[in-house]
Write an enzyme that holds these catalytic residues in place. Structure first.
Site, PDB file in Angstrom:
ATOM      1  CD  GLU A   1       6.633  15.112 -23.006  1.00 11.83           C
ATOM      2  OE1 GLU A   1       6.067  16.104 -22.525  1.00 11.83           O
ATOM      3  OE2 GLU A   1       6.022  14.203 -23.028  1.00 11.83           O
TER       4      GLU A   1
ATOM      5  CG  ASN B   1      -2.006  15.682 -20.519  1.00 14.80           C
ATOM      6  OD1 ASN B   1      -1.170  14.671 -20.548  1.00 14.80           O
ATOM      7  ND2 ASN B   1      -2.890  15.936 -19.321  1.00 14.80           N
TER       8      ASN B   1
ATOM      9  NE  ARG C   1      -4.003  -2.007   1.960  1.00 18.19           N
ATOM     10  CZ  ARG C   1      -4.206  -3.137   2.467  1.00 18.19           C
ATOM     11  NH1 ARG C   1      -3.105  -3.422   3.532  1.00 18.19           N
ATOM     12  NH2 ARG C   1      -4.800  -4.089   2.353  1.00 18.19           N
TER      13      ARG C   1
ATOM     14  CG  HIS D   1       0.871  14.544 -23.857  1.00 22.27           C
ATOM     15  ND1 HIS D   1       1.654  15.412 -24.131  1.00 22.27           N
ATOM     16  CD2 HIS D   1       1.601  13.499 -23.222  1.00 22.27           C
ATOM     17  CE1 HIS D   1       2.813  15.374 -23.421  1.00 22.27           C
ATOM     18  NE2 HIS D   1       2.990  14.286 -23.065  1.00 22.27           N
TER      19      HIS D   1
ATOM     20  CG  HIS E   1       5.775   9.520 -24.765  1.00 26.55           C
ATOM     21  ND1 HIS E   1       4.375   9.624 -24.965  1.00 26.55           N
ATOM     22  CD2 HIS E   1       6.328  10.679 -24.134  1.00 26.55           C
ATOM     23  CE1 HIS E   1       3.902  10.589 -24.156  1.00 26.55           C
ATOM     24  NE2 HIS E   1       4.902  11.429 -23.629  1.00 26.55           N
TER      25      HIS E   1
ATOM     26  CG  HIS F   1      -1.095   9.542 -25.002  1.00 32.01           C
ATOM     27  ND1 HIS F   1      -1.641  10.042 -23.835  1.00 32.01           N
ATOM     28  CD2 HIS F   1       0.237   9.683 -24.980  1.00 32.01           C
ATOM     29  CE1 HIS F   1      -0.558  10.154 -23.005  1.00 32.01           C
ATOM     30  NE2 HIS F   1       0.520  10.076 -23.563  1.00 32.01           N
TER      31      HIS F   1
ATOM     32  NE  ARG G   1       0.541  16.402 -13.519  1.00 35.25           N
ATOM     33  CZ  ARG G   1       1.202  15.691 -12.386  1.00 35.25           C
ATOM     34  NH1 ARG G   1       0.905  15.548 -11.317  1.00 35.25           N
ATOM     35  NH2 ARG G   1       2.121  14.762 -12.811  1.00 35.25           N
TER      36      ARG G   1
ATOM     37  CE  LYS H   1       5.243  16.707 -14.835  1.00 35.74           C
ATOM     38  NZ  LYS H   1       5.437  15.462 -15.715  1.00 35.74           N
TER      39      LYS H   1
ATOM     40  CE  LYS I   1      -0.707  13.241 -15.079  1.00 36.68           C
ATOM     41  NZ  LYS I   1      -0.803  13.577 -16.515  1.00 36.68           N
TER      42      LYS I   1
ATOM     43  CD  GLU J   1      -4.051  15.455 -16.199  1.00 37.75           C
ATOM     44  OE1 GLU J   1      -4.904  15.165 -17.148  1.00 37.75           O
ATOM     45  OE2 GLU J   1      -2.857  15.293 -16.265  1.00 37.75           O
TER      46      GLU J   1
END
Length: 366
Positions: A186, A245, A122, A248, A266, A252, A241, A227, A144, A237
């Site tokens: 990026e 993206n 956990r 993206h 990517h 993606h 935030r 960032k 993330k 997000e």
């Protein structure tokens, strides 16, 4: 020459240390975080051959015992199978909740190792040691973590902040040119989404980053700083935030369409996605026509793909790509949200873009 960027998240705050020689100093950097002198390193086979011995030596010099697992390199490693293998290995190695898992590698290993740490007992602490430009400026910062689904990229995961990030810029010298440039997608994104002055700086200095250590350090540190500021304001997000993206949603979908393979990396998808986002913004009258031209010209100057036509092989038709975009994490109530721009450095979240407009931009890029 080391730069330190804080990520301010209350009692989960941490530092991103950026500069040359940090892997060689990793033992001294990590030792203060340890309750007992033992760590587990998750890496991939390619990175292990290049950097694991130096990391083991640095940790050993501080009396820290090291156990390591090298997974296959590549985006396909971000899967249930490899996540299960990593977690079962960590359990077998008796990694406890107070211990630290080290992610040594690019974004794939950082995402997978961070997710493994998030769900192990956990929640176990972890340290990011990103070895690619993409990971140093983006995926290693902000917490993330996750893996891919057959339905889309990064759809399975958790927010789990690292305890420390060590971005050794010397490690970037080992990157193949294509991987370095993919990471640059990026870097460029940060200028496009929120800092026109930084994009202008990149137009001059971007082509020299591999040969100018000072310029490289500035580019990485500035990107991380941008960032970190956004993450501190919006960790999970809910607002700002999402701007990270930019490019993206398109990217993606293209990665999914190419099977997360070497056909499209990517960062290459992000670069093409940024070009498409600016094409769409201009088509909708949101920004000047000169802005997408500047983006395309800069991608060309860097030797990066900028259009769907630059992707080898056959892609789905426009409707197929739009359907893949519909699996994006930013979708709310079935409505696709895109990051568009009112100009370079002025990105915003748009939620009412007609599919016909998206299809027209995709068609024009083929």
């Amino acid at each position: 020459m080391t730069r330190t960027v804080p990520v301010a998240l209350g009692d989960r705050s941490y530092q991103v240390r950026i500069g040359p020689g940090l892997i060689a100093r990793a033992g001294a950097e990590i030792a203060p975080l340890l309750v007992r002198p033992r760590v587990a390193v998750l890496t991939d086979e390619a990175v292990a051959a290049l950097h694991l011995p130096a990391l083991q030596a640095a940790l050993g010099a501080q009396g820290i015992a090291v156990t390591s697992l090298a997974l296959p390199a590549g985006e396909s490693t971000k899967s249930w199978d490899h996540l299960g293998r990593a977690v079962e290995w960590l359990i077998a190695e008796r990694i406890e909740r107070r211990d630290i898992v080290i992610a040594l590698g690019g974004g794939v290993i950082g995402d997978l190792a961070g997710f493994a740490a998030a769900i192990l007992r956990r929640g176990v602490r972890f340290v990011q040691i990103p070895t690619t430009l993409l990971a140093q400026v983006d995926s290693s910062v902000g917490g993330k973590t996750g893996i891919n689904s057959a339905q889309g990229k990064n759809l399975i995961g958790a927010f789990h902040q690292p305890s420390l990030v060590l971005a050794d810029t010397d490690a970037l010298a080992t990157l193949p040119e294509r991987d370095f440039l993919a990471g640059y997608g990026e870097v460029m994104k940060y200028g496009l989404l929120g800092d026109a002055g930084f994009f202008e700086w990149l137009e001059t200095h971007g082509p020299t980053l591999r040969t100018d250590p000072d310029a490289l350090l500035h580019a990485v540190a500035h990107s991380v700083g941008m960032k970190a500021d956004i993450v501190a304001r919006d960790e999970t997000e809910q607002g700002d935030r999402a701007l990270l993206n930019l490019g993206h949603t398109f990217g993606h979908a293209l990665e999914s369409a190419t099977g997360y393979s070497a056909r499209l990396l990517h960062g290459e998808g992000v670069g093409i996605g940024c070009a498409l986002a600016f094409d769409l913004s201009a088509r909708l009258g949101l920004c000047a026509q000169e802005d997408p031209s500047r983006v395309a010209a800069h991608l060309a100057a860097m030797g990066m793909p900028a259009r769907l036509a630059d992707i080898p092989g056959t892609l789905p038709d426009d409707a197929g790509l739009i359907a893949l975009m519909g699996q994006d994490k930013k979708v709310i109530d079935g409505q696709l949200r895109l990051i568009l721009a009112r100009g370079i450095g002025r990105a915003f979240v748009a939620g009412d873009v007609a599919p016909d407009s998206i299809a027209a931009v995709l068609a024009g890029s083929r």
